[in-house]
Design an enzyme around this catalytic site. Structure first.
Site, PDB file in Angstrom:
ATOM      1  N   LYS A 180      -1.103 -13.804   4.474  1.00  0.00           N
ATOM      2  CA  LYS A 180      -1.011 -14.746   3.360  1.00  0.00           C
ATOM      3  C   LYS A 180       0.354 -15.432   3.413  1.00  0.00           C
ATOM      4  O   LYS A 180       1.056 -15.574   2.402  1.00  0.00           O
ATOM      5  CB  LYS A 180      -1.206 -14.011   2.023  1.00  0.00           C
ATOM      6  CG  LYS A 180      -1.477 -14.931   0.825  1.00  0.00           C
ATOM      7  CD  LYS A 180      -2.809 -15.648   0.883  1.00  0.00           C
ATOM      8  CE  LYS A 180      -3.036 -16.472  -0.366  1.00  0.00           C
ATOM      9  NZ  LYS A 180      -4.279 -17.283  -0.281  1.00  0.00           N
ATOM     10  N   ASP A 224      -6.661  -2.459   4.528  1.00  0.00           N
ATOM     11  CA  ASP A 224      -7.505  -1.536   3.774  1.00  0.00           C
ATOM     12  C   ASP A 224      -8.706  -2.265   3.195  1.00  0.00           C
ATOM     13  O   ASP A 224      -9.851  -1.794   3.286  1.00  0.00           O
ATOM     14  CB  ASP A 224      -6.677  -0.891   2.673  1.00  0.00           C
ATOM     15  CG  ASP A 224      -7.473   0.118   1.859  1.00  0.00           C
ATOM     16  OD1 ASP A 224      -8.152   0.964   2.472  1.00  0.00           O
ATOM     17  OD2 ASP A 224      -7.429   0.062   0.629  1.00  0.00           O
ATOM     18  N   TYR A 259       0.813  -1.209   0.000  1.00  0.00           N
ATOM     19  CA  TYR A 259       0.000   0.000   0.000  1.00  0.00           C
ATOM     20  C   TYR A 259       0.853   1.269   0.000  1.00  0.00           C
ATOM     21  O   TYR A 259       0.361   2.345  -0.282  1.00  0.00           O
ATOM     22  CB  TYR A 259      -0.911  -0.017   1.228  1.00  0.00           C
ATOM     23  CG  TYR A 259      -2.105   0.909   1.151  1.00  0.00           C
ATOM     24  CD1 TYR A 259      -3.316   0.450   0.654  1.00  0.00           C
ATOM     25  CD2 TYR A 259      -2.032   2.218   1.591  1.00  0.00           C
ATOM     26  CE1 TYR A 259      -4.423   1.276   0.585  1.00  0.00           C
ATOM     27  CE2 TYR A 259      -3.130   3.057   1.526  1.00  0.00           C
ATOM     28  CZ  TYR A 259      -4.323   2.581   1.026  1.00  0.00           C
ATOM     29  OH  TYR A 259      -5.407   3.406   0.961  1.00  0.00           O
TER      30      TYR A 259
END
Length: 333
Positions: A171, A228, A124
């Protein structure tokens, strides 16, 4: 107590919702001096840059800011003002409480979640470059320092607010080094909080479980990009981005903002709902030790929504921003 607070009205619907929230806070009796500065395209017009030094100095001096929505161009133009603020002020935690407001229609009831999102690195951050024509590389940066401090915030928040569980979302099955480091830091910090249960979910599974049964979660702790996405998903569980607050927090500084967009298509029409920014302002009030005032405003907001006579269009009514604001103010006087 007298407060000096930096105000970033924003653009699009920003000035309308910011003005509404300022009026409600002052009606409630907040003794405040506002230092108002533009950001984004309006700041470029006045100062030649999206985040003028005068704005940053004001926030650093006051330690607290209230921020309306600021437009971020898609696919070009200047970089996100939100990202720039977080980096410039080292606002390493994005805090997004998500709960059902009585009488606001939603698919679920009894939702009571807290999203804690690392705010300074990961994909991000927008660290990208073109390797060769037609090939772009985006850098995912995960550090032990950033992951450890946001994990510490999450566990401290859980303990302080009587939360019982922190779930790390990652992840690490695929990004074994980057997300693996984040998960390692969460687990290491979690060992210092034996009173808080610590577990983890792979991000895709977490999203599925959230929409199946959000009540199984308590505090969710995520790296920046997943945070987000998942925080917006969670907002959808309780009625959308128009009814959830957010805070960007550093060691000393807090910037409180609505997370919805600037909605330029309805700007200037008094159609916008100021609830999200108002709820963010209530987080701000508690941050500056004005908790009883925050409780009074929350009660007033709840009363107006429960009566159902004055609602903005996004909540199924026909009232204007001004009418909605005045209804809340009447409850406070």
């Amino acid at each position: 107590m007298k407060h000096t607070i930096t105000l970033i009205p924003g653009d699009g619907i920003g000035p309308e919702v910011s003005g509404a929230v300022v009026k409600i806070l002052e009606t409630a009796g907040l003794d405040v001096e506002w230092e108002s500065y533009p950001a984004g395209v309006l700041a470029v017009e006045r100062y030649g840059e999206t985040l003028p030094r005068q704005l940053l100095d004001s926030i650093i001096r006051n330690k607290v800011a209230l921020k309306g929505p600021v437009t971020t161009p898609v696919g070009g133009g200047f970089t996100s003002v939100n990202v720039g603020l977080r980096k410039a002020l080292d606002l390493y935690t994005n805090l997004r409480p998500v709960w059902n407001i009585p009488s606001v229609p939603s698919r679920y009831t009894g939702v009571d979640l807290v999203i804690v999102r690392e705010n300074t690195e990961d994909l991000y951050s927008g660290l990208e470059h073109e390797v060769v024509p037609g090939v772009v590389e985006s850098l995912k940066i995960i550090t032990r320092e950033a992951s450890t401090r946001v994990s510490t915030f999450a566990f401290e928040y859980a303990r302080k607010h009587g939360r019982k569980r922190v779930t790390a979302v990652h992840k690490a099955n695929i990004m074994k080094m980057g997300d693996g480091l984040f998960l390692e830091c969460v687990r290491t910090v979690g060992k210092k909080y034996p009173d808080i249960t610590q577990d983890d979910r792979i991000v895709d599974a977490a999203c599925m479980h959230l929409v199946m049964n959000p009540g199984q979660f308590d505090v969710l702790l995520l790296p920046n990009l997943y945070g987000d996405i998942v925080s917006d998903l969670c907002a959808g569980l309780v009625g959308g981005l128009g009814v959830v607050p957010a805070a960007n927090l550093g060691t000393e500084i807090g910037v409180f903002e609505a997370v919805h967009g600037s909605a330029p298509d309805i700007a200037g029409k008094s159609l916008a709902n100021p609830t999200a920014l108002l709820l963010s302002a209530l987080l701000m009030l508690r941050h500056i030790d004005e908790g009883p005032m925050a409780d009074r405003i929350m009660t007033a907001l709840g009363d107006v929504l429960s009566e159902g006579k004055v609602r903005t269009r996004d909540l199924g009514g026909q009232s204007s921003t001004i009418e909605f604001t005045e209804a809340i103010c009447r409850k406070l006087t």
